[in-house]
Design an enzyme around this catalytic site. Sequence first.
Site, short mmCIF file in Angstrom:
data_model
loop_
_atom_site.label_atom_id
_atom_site.label_comp_id
_atom_site.label_asym_id
_atom_site.label_seq_id
_atom_site.Cartn_x
_atom_site.Cartn_y
_atom_site.Cartn_z
N LEU A 43 1.72 -3.17 -9.63
CA LEU A 43 0.67 -2.88 -8.69
C LEU A 43 -0.59 -2.36 -10.01
O LEU A 43 -1.64 -2.55 -9.82
CB LEU A 43 0.04 -2.59 -7.54
CG LEU A 43 1.15 -3.47 -6.12
CD1 LEU A 43 0.79 -2.33 -5.06
CD2 LEU A 43 0.30 -4.33 -5.98
N GLY A 44 0.11 -1.02 -9.98
CA GLY A 44 -0.90 -0.24 -11.13
C GLY A 44 0.11 0.71 -11.36
O GLY A 44 1.22 1.36 -11.41
N GLU A 112 3.19 3.15 2.63
CA GLU A 112 2.86 1.92 3.67
C GLU A 112 1.96 1.17 2.66
O GLU A 112 1.56 1.92 1.51
CB GLU A 112 1.77 2.36 5.06
CG GLU A 112 0.86 2.95 4.53
CD GLU A 112 -0.27 3.47 5.41
OE1 GLU A 112 -0.25 1.84 6.29
OE2 GLU A 112 -0.97 4.58 5.87
N ASP A 172 -6.85 17.09 -5.19
CA ASP A 172 -7.42 15.51 -5.62
C ASP A 172 -8.33 15.44 -5.18
O ASP A 172 -7.35 13.76 -5.06
CB ASP A 172 -5.95 15.00 -6.72
CG ASP A 172 -6.46 14.24 -7.33
OD1 ASP A 172 -7.61 14.57 -8.24
OD2 ASP A 172 -5.94 13.51 -7.89
N ASN A 177 -8.46 8.21 -4.70
CA ASN A 177 -6.97 9.00 -4.73
C ASN A 177 -7.26 8.09 -3.07
O ASN A 177 -6.27 8.91 -1.80
CB ASN A 177 -6.76 10.03 -4.81
CG ASN A 177 -6.59 9.96 -5.49
OD1 ASN A 177 -5.71 9.35 -6.82
ND2 ASN A 177 -6.79 10.78 -6.81
#
Length: 333
Positions: A43-44, A112, A172, A177
Amino acid sequence: MDVIEKEEDDVNHVINHSPQYMEISEIQSFELKRDDVALKRLLGSGNFGEVYKATMGNDTVAVKSLKGSATDKDKQDMVTELNVMKRLKPHPHVLKLIGCCSIGDPLLIVLEYLPYGDLLGYLRKSRGHSDSYNTGEKKPSSKLTAKDLLSFAWMIADGMQYLATMKVIHRDLAARNILVGENQVCKISDFGLARDVRDGIYMRASKARLPVKWMPPESLFHGECSTMSDVWSYGIVLWEVFTIGDSPYPRFKSREVPSLLERGYRMQRPIHISDELFSVLTECWAENAKERPSFQWICTAVKRLTKDQKAYINLDEYNDEDYVNFDMFDETL
């Protein structure tokens, strides 16, 4: 990412991709069988980490892992992220930990799966802009409304209020995020820099790379981090939300931000945001951390705004061209 070389945690021992660097007694109830987790697609990917879409039986999940080039400090951050999440009970606005695979190589954190990816990309895609960093497989179905934006603000505050009650400092907090699920539910994620602090304040002790544009003065200049530091970052997140994905401190590079803050500079009110709503942001940006509002107060204040019929956000006055500074990944210091 906007970063600055600052002090971080001491790492007292070398950690390896093995159960030896895990506190097995603490994670035993979260341990999953590695064969039960089937990675499907990437995904990333960041400098050191990767996130995959995966399946566990009939369930779709997300799996976080590290690249082979990851440093000992990156591994320690991943262990810290896991240990922080283990302590958290399920909350509607905090990403849920499903389990981990710590026996064998590499360490996997199973989470999840939220199909719309990070909030920053979600906001930008809602304006018709592409965002190569967004990991979401789904796109917004329509343009966002003022009510949507205020709802995001409340859900993020609600998740942060829970973390505050659990004595967890995120450190962060940023739109990148926060993840977006079905029905536009927002959840706090990415706990790699989070710390469990029972006395309320965390002091950094060795070098790391931290996100300058989201950091308050006490963290930038003195290495002090607390829930009130997260409140400052939340104010920056509100800027991202209400500008529908603009980068904080537009036209300024990361290296310029510390001197701006030393001079007392604060971002100006966007013309489509009311004074009353913008005052929530400015209160989060109080110089003295003790003068900033609590997340509990913020939750109440934003909830009232979402129910009030007064127009706190006038998107008819929103000019897309005013908020196109997408270069948040500028140079490091």
